[in-house]
Design a protein around this motif. Structure first.
Motif, short mmCIF file in Angstrom:
data_model
loop_
_atom_site.label_atom_id
_atom_site.label_comp_id
_atom_site.label_asym_id
_atom_site.label_seq_id
_atom_site.Cartn_x
_atom_site.Cartn_y
_atom_site.Cartn_z
N PRO A 80 0.60 -1.20 0.02
CA PRO A 80 -0.06 0.04 0.07
C PRO A 80 0.83 1.27 -0.06
O PRO A 80 2.06 1.19 0.50
CB PRO A 80 -0.56 -0.25 1.30
CG PRO A 80 -0.67 -1.60 1.66
CD PRO A 80 0.65 -2.07 1.01
N THR A 81 0.49 2.11 -0.80
CA THR A 81 1.03 3.58 -0.74
C THR A 81 -0.07 4.55 -0.35
O THR A 81 -1.28 4.47 -0.41
CB THR A 81 1.67 3.84 -2.26
OG1 THR A 81 0.72 3.89 -3.24
CG2 THR A 81 2.54 2.67 -2.35
N THR A 82 0.43 5.95 -0.24
CA THR A 82 -0.43 6.88 0.14
C THR A 82 -1.42 7.41 -1.24
O THR A 82 -2.65 7.40 -1.08
CB THR A 82 0.32 8.29 0.31
OG1 THR A 82 1.18 8.16 1.32
CG2 THR A 82 -0.82 9.50 0.56
N ALA A 83 -0.75 6.86 -2.36
CA ALA A 83 -1.74 7.09 -3.76
C ALA A 83 -2.62 5.90 -4.07
O ALA A 83 -3.75 5.97 -4.45
CB ALA A 83 -0.75 7.34 -4.68
N GLN A 84 -2.01 4.83 -3.59
CA GLN A 84 -2.78 3.46 -3.82
C GLN A 84 -2.91 2.68 -2.35
O GLN A 84 -2.24 1.57 -2.24
CB GLN A 84 -2.18 2.56 -4.88
CG GLN A 84 -2.17 3.35 -5.96
CD GLN A 84 -3.53 3.35 -6.57
OE1 GLN A 84 -4.52 2.62 -6.32
NE2 GLN A 84 -3.61 4.32 -7.67
N PRO A 85 -3.72 3.17 -1.54
CA PRO A 85 -3.85 2.37 -0.21
C PRO A 85 -4.52 1.07 -0.30
O PRO A 85 -4.64 0.24 0.60
CB PRO A 85 -4.67 3.31 0.90
CG PRO A 85 -5.71 4.10 -0.25
CD PRO A 85 -4.68 4.41 -1.65
N GLY A 86 -5.13 0.84 -1.52
CA GLY A 86 -5.64 -0.61 -1.43
C GLY A 86 -4.98 -1.58 -1.99
O GLY A 86 -5.47 -2.73 -2.25
N ALA A 87 -3.60 -1.55 -2.20
CA ALA A 87 -2.67 -2.48 -2.70
C ALA A 87 -2.66 -3.45 -1.62
O ALA A 87 -2.79 -3.13 -0.47
CB ALA A 87 -1.27 -1.92 -3.13
N SER A 96 -12.99 -5.50 -7.40
CA SER A 96 -12.50 -4.20 -7.92
C SER A 96 -11.10 -4.21 -8.03
O SER A 96 -10.51 -5.38 -7.75
CB SER A 96 -13.17 -3.08 -7.30
OG SER A 96 -12.51 -3.00 -6.06
N SER A 97 -10.51 -3.25 -8.33
CA SER A 97 -9.11 -3.25 -8.61
C SER A 97 -8.37 -2.91 -7.11
O SER A 97 -7.03 -2.62 -7.20
CB SER A 97 -8.50 -2.34 -9.72
OG SER A 97 -9.15 -1.14 -9.32
N GLY A 98 -8.96 -2.75 -6.31
CA GLY A 98 -8.44 -2.38 -4.65
C GLY A 98 -8.95 -3.02 -3.70
O GLY A 98 -10.09 -3.33 -3.46
N LYS A 99 -8.06 -3.40 -2.69
CA LYS A 99 -8.61 -4.25 -1.52
C LYS A 99 -9.68 -3.53 -0.76
O LYS A 99 -10.55 -4.01 -0.22
CB LYS A 99 -7.22 -4.76 -0.71
CG LYS A 99 -7.42 -5.47 0.37
CD LYS A 99 -6.49 -5.96 1.10
CE LYS A 99 -5.59 -4.71 1.91
NZ LYS A 99 -4.40 -4.99 2.55
N LEU A 100 -9.30 -2.51 -0.61
CA LEU A 100 -10.36 -1.56 0.23
C LEU A 100 -11.69 -1.40 -0.21
O LEU A 100 -12.66 -0.97 0.21
CB LEU A 100 -9.66 -0.28 0.58
CG LEU A 100 -8.35 -0.09 1.27
CD1 LEU A 100 -7.96 1.39 1.42
CD2 LEU A 100 -8.40 -0.84 2.62
N SER A 143 -6.81 -12.95 -3.26
CA SER A 143 -6.51 -11.96 -4.23
C SER A 143 -5.18 -11.07 -3.92
O SER A 143 -5.09 -10.89 -2.84
CB SER A 143 -7.75 -11.16 -4.31
OG SER A 143 -8.87 -11.67 -4.79
N ALA A 144 -4.67 -10.39 -4.85
CA ALA A 144 -3.59 -9.75 -4.75
C ALA A 144 -3.88 -8.43 -5.57
O ALA A 144 -4.68 -8.32 -6.46
CB ALA A 144 -2.19 -10.11 -5.22
N PHE A 145 -3.55 -7.10 -4.94
CA PHE A 145 -3.83 -5.93 -5.39
C PHE A 145 -2.64 -4.99 -5.85
O PHE A 145 -1.78 -4.91 -4.88
CB PHE A 145 -4.94 -4.87 -4.49
CG PHE A 145 -6.04 -5.78 -4.61
CD1 PHE A 145 -7.24 -5.71 -5.09
CD2 PHE A 145 -6.38 -6.77 -3.30
CE1 PHE A 145 -8.58 -6.21 -5.14
CE2 PHE A 145 -7.60 -7.40 -3.28
CZ PHE A 145 -8.68 -7.36 -3.99
N SER A 146 -2.32 -4.73 -6.93
CA SER A 146 -0.98 -4.09 -7.14
C SER A 146 -1.32 -2.54 -7.09
O SER A 146 -2.45 -2.09 -7.39
CB SER A 146 -0.46 -4.31 -8.35
OG SER A 146 -1.51 -4.02 -9.57
N THR A 147 -0.47 -1.49 -7.03
CA THR A 147 -0.47 -0.13 -7.28
C THR A 147 -0.78 0.16 -8.68
O THR A 147 -0.80 1.44 -8.73
CB THR A 147 0.93 0.65 -6.57
OG1 THR A 147 1.90 -0.06 -7.49
CG2 THR A 147 1.21 0.18 -5.28
#
Length: 289
Positions: A80-87, A96-100, A143-147
């Motif tokens: 997870p990053t600030t820009a992509q917290p759903g990784a 969807s494309s994000g865990k959150l 499932s895995a979610f990338s940035t």
């Protein structure tokens, strides 16, 4: 946990069946649980909450699955990053494309089987063997979610399963309490889905053999000389670790994390949880010859 709730419900039902069964007039039978029988089961299967499920990566294709997938800047593509917290990862199917924003729980469902067995009764003690063939409708995903952002989901289910078990119990007149356990086999079916449309993906075949064991216990109540019903709990565990997915460049750029130099051939995926397991509470019915 769902498994603990299942066990609590099973315990209450078993107690109710044991102590609430009325005395029934039937022929005297000194060994009511002796001999050959055939029967069937129907039940409900519940999986544990695999909160640590994840997907592992083999970047240099050495079979170790110990590497991280990193971007051209050296950042972990699945952290997870600030820009992509759903990784990151989740113990379910991506929606969807994000865990959150999208991850469903594993699917619990019904199961059913046929059985044949043989018991030998010595006074109150009963020893026997039983073989079963059936199917569970459970589905287990990770499932895995990338940035990027993108999602990657690995799912497995049971085509059919079989087991051969010993059982030993104690009979109170027409009621038998028993423990059981033995080896088991399952034919599993695995699949992979992703929202990544740039890379190319290929697996090593969807059908695999899984070996394991089942163990549990139950109660069986004779309703006549030839017929009995019961309630049974089984813990099921299979070693299912053969499924692999390889991702290659496809139409993606050379800086794509999965084919980033110096390992440009691609990256292999596998689950970090090889054990496919669930708990079953089921009703049984047997015809004794």
């Amino acid at each position: 946990m769902r498994t603990k709730s299942l066990l609590s419900a099973a315990t209450m039902l078993v107690a109710g069946l044991a102590f609430a069964s009325p005395a029934m007039a039937q022929e005297a039978d000194p060994k009511p649980f002796d001999g050959l029988y055939v029967g069937g089961t129907v039940g409900f299967d519940a999986q544990p909450n695999d909160t640590r499920s994840a997907i592992l990566f083999d970047r240099n294709l050495d079979g170790a699955f110990t590497e991280s997938v990193v971007t051209a800047t050296g950042a972990n593509a699945f952290a997870p990053t600030t820009a992509q917290p759903g990784a990151g990862f989740c113990n379910g199917r991506a929606t969807s494309s994000g865990k959150l924003t999208g991850c469903t729980n594993d699917k619990d469902n019904i199961s059913y089987s046929g059985r044949i067995g043989f018991d030998k009764q010595y006074g109150h003690l009963v020893f026997g063997v039983v073989g079963e063939f059936g199917k569970s409708e459970v589905r287990d995903s990770v499932s895995a979610f990338s940035t990027t952002p993108a999602s990657y989901t690995m799912t497995r289910k049971i085509d059919f399963n079989a087991n051969a078990r010993l059982r030993a119990g104690y009979a109170f007149d027409k009621t038998l309490f028993y423990a059981t356990g033995g080896g088991a086999y399952a034919k599993t079916s695995s699949s992979f889905t992703t929202s990544n449309t740039a890379n190319a993906f290929a697996d090593n075949g969807s059908k695999h053999d899984a070996w394991g064991f089942v163990a549990g216990g139950g109660i069986e109540q004779k309703l006549g000389r030839h017929f009995s019903i019961g309630l049974e709990y089984l813990y099921n565990q299979y070693n299912d670790d053969d499924y692999r997915v390889r991702v290659t460049r496809g139409t993606g750029p050379a800086t794509n994390p999965f084919v980033l130099a110096p390992n440009t051939t691609g990256t292999d995926f596998r689950r970090n949880d090889p054990k496919f397991r669930w708990s079953t509470v089921r009703a049984t019915a047997n015809f004794r010859f």
